[in-house]
Design a protein around this motif. Structure first.
Motif, PDB file in Angstrom:
ATOM      1  N   GLU A  87       0.855  -1.304   0.026  1.00 23.81           N
ATOM      2  CA  GLU A  87      -0.052   0.076   0.123  1.00 23.81           C
ATOM      3  C   GLU A  87       0.871   1.292  -0.075  1.00 23.81           C
ATOM      4  OE1 GLU A  87       0.212  -1.115   4.417  1.00 23.81           O
ATOM      5  OE2 GLU A  87       0.136  -2.068   2.572  1.00 23.81           O
ATOM      6  N   LEU A  88       2.229   1.006   0.544  1.00 24.49           N
ATOM      7  CA  LEU A  88       3.003   2.065   0.461  1.00 24.49           C
ATOM      8  C   LEU A  88       3.738   2.659  -0.985  1.00 24.49           C
ATOM      9  CD1 LEU A  88       4.767   1.940   3.925  1.00 24.49           C
ATOM     10  CD2 LEU A  88       2.804   3.614   3.500  1.00 24.49           C
ATOM     11  N   GLN A  89       3.537   1.425  -1.869  1.00 31.22           N
ATOM     12  CA  GLN A  89       4.109   1.670  -3.069  1.00 31.22           C
ATOM     13  C   GLN A  89       3.185   2.184  -3.943  1.00 31.22           C
ATOM     14  OE1 GLN A  89       6.054  -2.042  -4.068  1.00 31.22           O
ATOM     15  NE2 GLN A  89       7.100  -2.214  -1.715  1.00 31.22           N
ATOM     16  N   ILE A  90       2.126   2.603  -3.593  1.00 31.40           N
ATOM     17  CA  ILE A  90       0.991   2.739  -4.813  1.00 31.40           C
ATOM     18  C   ILE A  90       1.322   4.368  -5.266  1.00 31.40           C
ATOM     19  CG2 ILE A  90      -1.453   3.396  -4.967  1.00 31.40           C
ATOM     20  CD1 ILE A  90      -2.075   0.987  -3.111  1.00 31.40           C
ATOM     21  N   GLU A  91       1.257   4.500  -6.407  1.00 31.87           N
ATOM     22  CA  GLU A  91       1.567   5.920  -6.808  1.00 31.87           C
ATOM     23  C   GLU A  91       0.338   6.091  -7.648  1.00 31.87           C
ATOM     24  OE1 GLU A  91       6.384   5.273  -7.705  1.00 31.87           O
ATOM     25  OE2 GLU A  91       4.836   5.037  -9.455  1.00 31.87           O
ATOM     26  N   LYS A  92      -0.435   7.240  -7.022  1.00 31.14           N
ATOM     27  CA  LYS A  92      -1.758   7.603  -7.615  1.00 31.14           C
ATOM     28  C   LYS A  92      -1.475   8.328  -8.743  1.00 31.14           C
ATOM     29  CE  LYS A  92      -6.180   9.741  -6.277  1.00 31.14           C
ATOM     30  NZ  LYS A  92      -6.710  10.532  -5.440  1.00 31.14           N
ATOM     31  N   LYS A  93      -2.503   7.910  -9.801  1.00 31.10           N
ATOM     32  CA  LYS A  93      -2.017   8.728 -11.095  1.00 31.10           C
ATOM     33  C   LYS A  93      -3.088  10.091 -11.203  1.00 31.10           C
ATOM     34  CE  LYS A  93      -1.335   4.633 -14.152  1.00 31.10           C
ATOM     35  NZ  LYS A  93      -1.951   3.725 -15.250  1.00 31.10           N
ATOM     36  N   ASP A  94      -2.578  11.052 -11.934  1.00 32.63           N
ATOM     37  CA  ASP A  94      -3.417  12.091 -12.127  1.00 32.63           C
ATOM     38  C   ASP A  94      -4.754  11.890 -12.855  1.00 32.63           C
ATOM     39  OD1 ASP A  94      -2.922  15.376 -12.447  1.00 32.63           O
ATOM     40  OD2 ASP A  94      -4.084  14.662 -13.880  1.00 32.63           O
ATOM     41  N   PRO A  95      -6.018  12.589 -12.174  1.00 30.61           N
ATOM     42  CA  PRO A  95      -7.263  12.228 -12.858  1.00 30.61           C
ATOM     43  C   PRO A  95      -7.205  12.143 -14.467  1.00 30.61           C
ATOM     44  CG  PRO A  95      -7.442  13.633 -10.985  1.00 30.61           C
ATOM     45  CD  PRO A  95      -5.822  13.492 -11.166  1.00 30.61           C
ATOM     46  N   TYR A  96      -6.437  12.963 -14.921  1.00 25.83           N
ATOM     47  CA  TYR A  96      -6.254  12.776 -16.520  1.00 25.83           C
ATOM     48  C   TYR A  96      -6.419  11.352 -17.138  1.00 25.83           C
ATOM     49  CZ  TYR A  96      -4.061  13.420 -21.101  1.00 25.83           C
ATOM     50  OH  TYR A  96      -3.713  13.205 -22.487  1.00 25.83           O
ATOM     51  N   PHE A  97      -5.630  10.549 -16.303  1.00 24.94           N
ATOM     52  CA  PHE A  97      -5.624   9.177 -17.121  1.00 24.94           C
ATOM     53  C   PHE A  97      -7.130   8.151 -16.669  1.00 24.94           C
ATOM     54  CE2 PHE A  97      -1.140  10.498 -16.039  1.00 24.94           C
ATOM     55  CZ  PHE A  97      -0.469  10.310 -17.330  1.00 24.94           C
ATOM     56  N   ASP A  98      -7.836   8.711 -15.894  1.00 23.36           N
ATOM     57  CA  ASP A  98      -9.027   8.340 -15.845  1.00 23.36           C
ATOM     58  C   ASP A  98     -10.002   8.749 -16.741  1.00 23.36           C
ATOM     59  OD1 ASP A  98      -8.386   6.373 -13.785  1.00 23.36           O
ATOM     60  OD2 ASP A  98      -8.486   7.909 -12.362  1.00 23.36           O
ATOM     61  N   LEU A  99      -9.889  10.306 -17.200  1.00 20.13           N
ATOM     62  CA  LEU A  99     -10.729  10.906 -17.951  1.00 20.13           C
ATOM     63  C   LEU A  99     -10.326  11.042 -19.445  1.00 20.13           C
ATOM     64  CD1 LEU A  99     -10.879  13.910 -15.302  1.00 20.13           C
ATOM     65  CD2 LEU A  99     -12.859  12.126 -15.844  1.00 20.13           C
ATOM     66  N   GLU A 100      -8.984  10.361 -19.750  1.00 22.29           N
ATOM     67  CA  GLU A 100      -8.629  10.461 -21.237  1.00 22.29           C
ATOM     68  C   GLU A 100      -9.605   9.778 -22.173  1.00 22.29           C
ATOM     69  OE1 GLU A 100      -4.796   9.047 -21.312  1.00 22.29           O
ATOM     70  OE2 GLU A 100      -5.395   6.964 -20.749  1.00 22.29           O
ATOM     71  N   ASP A 101     -10.319   8.848 -21.746  1.00 25.15           N
ATOM     72  CA  ASP A 101     -11.284   8.327 -22.508  1.00 25.15           C
ATOM     73  C   ASP A 101     -12.515   9.213 -22.934  1.00 25.15           C
ATOM     74  OD1 ASP A 101     -11.552   6.405 -24.325  1.00 25.15           O
ATOM     75  OD2 ASP A 101     -12.540   4.856 -22.971  1.00 25.15           O
TER      76      ASP A 101
ATOM     77  N   GLY B 173      -6.424  -6.129 -22.453  1.00 25.89           N
ATOM     78  CA  GLY B 173      -7.553  -5.769 -22.881  1.00 25.89           C
ATOM     79  C   GLY B 173      -7.493  -4.221 -23.151  1.00 25.89           C
ATOM     80  N   GLU B 174      -6.574  -3.685 -22.822  1.00 23.31           N
ATOM     81  CA  GLU B 174      -6.413  -2.304 -22.866  1.00 23.31           C
ATOM     82  C   GLU B 174      -6.147  -1.774 -24.226  1.00 23.31           C
ATOM     83  OE1 GLU B 174      -4.649  -1.073 -18.407  1.00 23.31           O
ATOM     84  OE2 GLU B 174      -3.491  -0.310 -20.350  1.00 23.31           O
ATOM     85  N   SER B 175      -6.752  -0.715 -24.753  1.00 20.87           N
ATOM     86  CA  SER B 175      -6.743  -0.263 -25.925  1.00 20.87           C
ATOM     87  C   SER B 175      -5.821   1.049 -26.052  1.00 20.87           C
ATOM     88  CB  SER B 175      -7.952   0.112 -26.559  1.00 20.87           C
ATOM     89  OG  SER B 175      -7.976   0.696 -28.049  1.00 20.87           O
ATOM     90  N   PRO B 176      -5.045   1.470 -27.277  1.00 26.08           N
ATOM     91  CA  PRO B 176      -4.223   2.840 -27.251  1.00 26.08           C
ATOM     92  C   PRO B 176      -5.250   3.904 -27.893  1.00 26.08           C
ATOM     93  CG  PRO B 176      -3.948   1.185 -29.059  1.00 26.08           C
ATOM     94  CD  PRO B 176      -4.689   0.359 -28.394  1.00 26.08           C
ATOM     95  N   ILE B 177      -6.522   3.577 -28.475  1.00 30.65           N
ATOM     96  CA  ILE B 177      -7.386   4.278 -28.892  1.00 30.65           C
ATOM     97  C   ILE B 177      -8.350   4.861 -27.731  1.00 30.65           C
ATOM     98  CG2 ILE B 177      -8.849   4.665 -31.116  1.00 30.65           C
ATOM     99  CD1 ILE B 177      -7.502   2.261 -32.260  1.00 30.65           C
ATOM    100  N   LYS B 178      -8.293   5.967 -27.463  1.00 32.67           N
ATOM    101  CA  LYS B 178      -9.095   6.787 -26.541  1.00 32.67           C
ATOM    102  C   LYS B 178     -10.064   7.805 -27.192  1.00 32.67           C
ATOM    103  CE  LYS B 178      -6.457   4.659 -23.234  1.00 32.67           C
ATOM    104  NZ  LYS B 178      -6.908   3.513 -22.700  1.00 32.67           N
ATOM    105  N   ALA B 179     -11.350   7.954 -26.477  1.00 33.24           N
ATOM    106  CA  ALA B 179     -12.136   8.847 -26.910  1.00 33.24           C
ATOM    107  C   ALA B 179     -12.558   8.907 -28.271  1.00 33.24           C
ATOM    108  CB  ALA B 179     -11.533  10.090 -26.340  1.00 33.24           C
ATOM    109  N   ASN B 180     -13.078   7.694 -28.512  1.00 33.26           N
ATOM    110  CA  ASN B 180     -13.291   7.738 -30.189  1.00 33.26           C
ATOM    111  C   ASN B 180     -12.354   8.158 -30.999  1.00 33.26           C
ATOM    112  OD1 ASN B 180     -15.890   6.248 -29.515  1.00 33.26           O
ATOM    113  ND2 ASN B 180     -16.739   8.548 -28.822  1.00 33.26           N
ATOM    114  N   GLY B 181     -11.213   7.899 -30.778  1.00 37.09           N
ATOM    115  CA  GLY B 181      -9.953   8.203 -31.503  1.00 37.09           C
ATOM    116  C   GLY B 181      -9.515   9.591 -31.506  1.00 37.09           C
TER     117      GLY B 181
END
Length: 664
Positions: free
Chosen positions: A510-524, A557-565
């Protein structure tokens, strides 16, 4: 309409100075007309092919191969020309010859009974391919790309067809003479490299050239010799830029990463950094310490002995402790970086081998700290200070490193707008609600968001390298450069912390978790992309964001294509360290006159196998967007510049014809 002198002066008064300068380059009406016709014609040529690569991480062999084969484009071009007339084995052999002409030539001619005949056939084939790939460029542009020794000959061969009766003997005689006078080898090498150059018009590197892989310096050499390249800095690049500027904490961190991945050849062989002082210090201070937590993660093909691994582990621990001390100094010096949680050495109970974080006590996996004074945990001992000064001198005086970093500054930036695409490595810091995050910079705590944030940070990074006569501004710029490597609101890093200490010393995940900027949850989300486009002055209907930084885990299963391209993440795992997670070995994005294609690459075995066994990288292409009408130069940023030049030349032409400026 009759023009008086006053009327003429008013019509041209705003532009007269500029038009007079322009008239020196185009001194006559004929000169101006010729250039207008030329530029207007160029606008209607197909746009050049752009290649986008990201997160190379020192993997110079696979990077070099992807450039040489143009992500499979050269093989497709060969198929276009000879697909119906050559066997598959012949196509593969011809492709490998174009990728590695010097090495492959020797292997091919070794088994040939009639070498002259082979030369003749091969030369004809290479000329046909070169003619095909050069067809969308002006003769002038091709001429500028021609190798000096064969410029005239290649130009003649490209623009003459052997089946034209009047020129058939002329064409054939050129080929015969090249072979007869013993220049066939050199000619094949020259035209193969010309083909490589012509299939990629512009190369975009979306950050992270350095670290992890074996030889980032060779990647940089390749880029410096490339005909057209731009670089959007990644956090690993910025670290080395800070180190080259003289930032001690960046130097220590760069050294630590090289040791962590058993990648000291970049330092020693690539940049001539003398590591003997570090090795000597490590053996003296940590000679009795097994340094088990610091055994290197070997990701290259180089084989190390147990003795070498033990030495690297001790060097690794020695420089890590120095790094943690230096980080404490910077964080204390810059409290507004809001990185107090990264100051940990004063939270260790050195007698019990524990650390207190967030109100909880954790046992340390390693509690041997011979250079730390518990009363002054961030103070370097004299031997560490002496060592650091020697290493810093090596970084500052490494001619090659300074040359490479100078190139990163000259050809790089935090972001780039190019042909309706927005290129940046990491992220644009956002709040959880999807709005731009206000980031306070400097002691004044002035707030910046979005584009203004990236612009301000770039200025400070440049000051950290170039402000040699302003020590205060230079130190602040270097500290900002380090912040961009691992700071909580860094657009190049994009996480709340870098848990380096925790990974080395504490088992609790739990101490090694690096929380990502909200950008990476919202980029799609298309709304987020459209907001970013508007912030950077781009049309949301036609633009794309091109990112690197976070490896796309295809196997999960991740895709490099986000937000409908609208957003494309092209970090597919050039670095071997990521390939187990991603399931592939990198992406290339290709943007040509027909549209956008994403190419995924399988792992590259080796240059030797590529040459000897003709093992190409297996690549799979996905067409993302296909143009209804082929894109022309007139549709690009360069096209917009050419249109402005045409307008200026038309004004000059008008000034000539009205006598405001005298034509020669």
């Amino acid at each position: 309409m009759n023009y008086t002198e006053d009327n003429l002066s008013k019509e041209f008064e705003n532009d007269l100075g500029y038009l007079k300068l322009l008239s020196k380059q185009y001194p006559s009406i004929a000169d101006a007309c010729t250039e207008i016709i030329n530029l207007q014609a160029i606008l209607n040529l197909p746009k050049g092919t752009e290649h986008f690569l990201s997160d190379i991480h020192g993997e110079y062999e696979s990077f070099s191969h992807v450039l040489r084969n143009a992500s499979g484009v050269i093989k497709r071009k060969i198929g276009d020309v000879f697909g119906n007339s050559l066997r598959q084995e012949e196509l593969k052999s011809l492709a490998t010859l174009i990728y590695y002409p010097e090495q492959k030539l020797e292997l091919l001619i070794k088994d040939e009974e009639n070498v002259d005949d082979w030369y003749k056939i091969t030369l004809y084939r290479l000329i046909e391919i070169c003619r095909h790939v050069s067809s969308k460029y002006t003769r002038s542009k091709v001429r500028k790309a021609l190798p000096k020794d064969f410029a005239y000959i290649i130009e003649e061969l490209l623009h003459e067809k052997p089946n034209k009766v009047d020129k058939e003997e002329y064409y054939n005689e050129i080929i015969k003479t090249i072979i007869r006078i013993g220049r066939a080898k050199e000619f094949i090498v020259a035209i193969s490299k010309l083909i490589q150059r012509l299939v990629i018009d512009t190369l975009h590197i979306i950050g992270d050239i350095f670290d992890r892989g074996p030889r980032a310096d060779i990647v940089m050499d390749t880029l410096m010799n490339y005909h057209s390249v731009d670089i959007q800095w990644g956090n690993h690049d910025i670290l080395w830029m800070g180190a080259a500027a003289g930032s001690e904490v960046c130097i220590a961190t760069a050294l630590r990463i090289c040791a962590r991945y058993g990648n000291l050849s970049t330092l020693e062989d690539g940049y001539g950094i003398n590591l003997l002082p570090l090795a000597t210090f490590a053996m003296e201070v940590y000679g009795d310490d097994e340094c088990l937590q610091f055994k290197p993660k070997i990701e290259s093909d180089k084989v190390y002995s147990d003795k070498e691994i033990n030495l690297i582990a001790r060097m690794h621990k020695a420089i890590s402790i120095i790094q943690f001390k230096l980080e404490g100094e910077v964080i204390d010096r810059r409290p507004y970086f809001c990185m107090k949680d990264r100051v940990v050495l004063d939270k260790i109970n050195y007698e019990q081998g524990t650390i207190n974080l967030n109100g909880k006590t954790y046992k340390l996996k390693d509690n041997k700290f011979p250079t730390i004074n518990p009363k002054e945990p961030y103070k370097l001992i004299p031997e560490e200070r002496e060592l650091l000064e020697k290493i810093k001198s090596s970084f500052l005086n490494s001619e090659k490193l300074q040359k490479h970093v100078g190139f990163l500054f000259a050809n790089g930036s935090m972001y780039l707008k190019y042909n309706s695409n927005l290129l940046y490595h990491g992220c644009i810091p956002l709040n959880e609600d999807g709005n731009f995050k206000k980031v306070k910079i400097g002691a004044s705590r002035k707030e910046y968001t979005g584009k203004a944030l990236l612009d301000r940070l770039e200025i400070l990074v440049r000051e950290g390298y170039f402000y040699k006569n302003n020590p205060k501004a230079k130190l602040y710029g270097m500290d900002i450069t380090w912040y961009l490597w691992n700071g909580p609101d860094s657009p190049l890093f994009g996480k709340d912390k870098m848990a380096t200490f925790e990974r080395y010393f504490i088992d609790e995940k739990e101490l090694q978790i690096e929380k990502k900027d909200p950008y990476f949850d919202l980029e799609d989300h298309e709304r987020i992309c459209n907001m970013i486009f508007k912030e950077f002055g781009l049309n949301p209907k036609t633009s794309h964001i091109i990112n690197g930084h976070v490896p796309v885990k295809i196997k999960k299963g991740e895709s490099p294509i986000k937000a409908n391209g609208k957003l494309l993440v092209i970090d597919g795992g050039f670095s071997r360290a990521y390939q187990a997670q991603t399931g592939i070995a990198g992406y290339t994005l290709i943007y040509n006159s027909y549209g956008l294609s994403l190419v995924s690459h399988e792992p590259f075995e080796s240059t030797q196998k590529a040459i000897e066994e003709e093992k190409d990288i297996l690549s799979t292409s996905i067409v993302l967007e296909q143009e209804v009408e082929r894109k022309r130069v007139g549709d690009t940023d360069i096209g917009e510049e050419l249109k402005i030049q045409i307008k200026d030349l038309e004004k000059l032409l008008d000034a000539y014809r009205k006598g405001v400026i005298k034509a020669k």
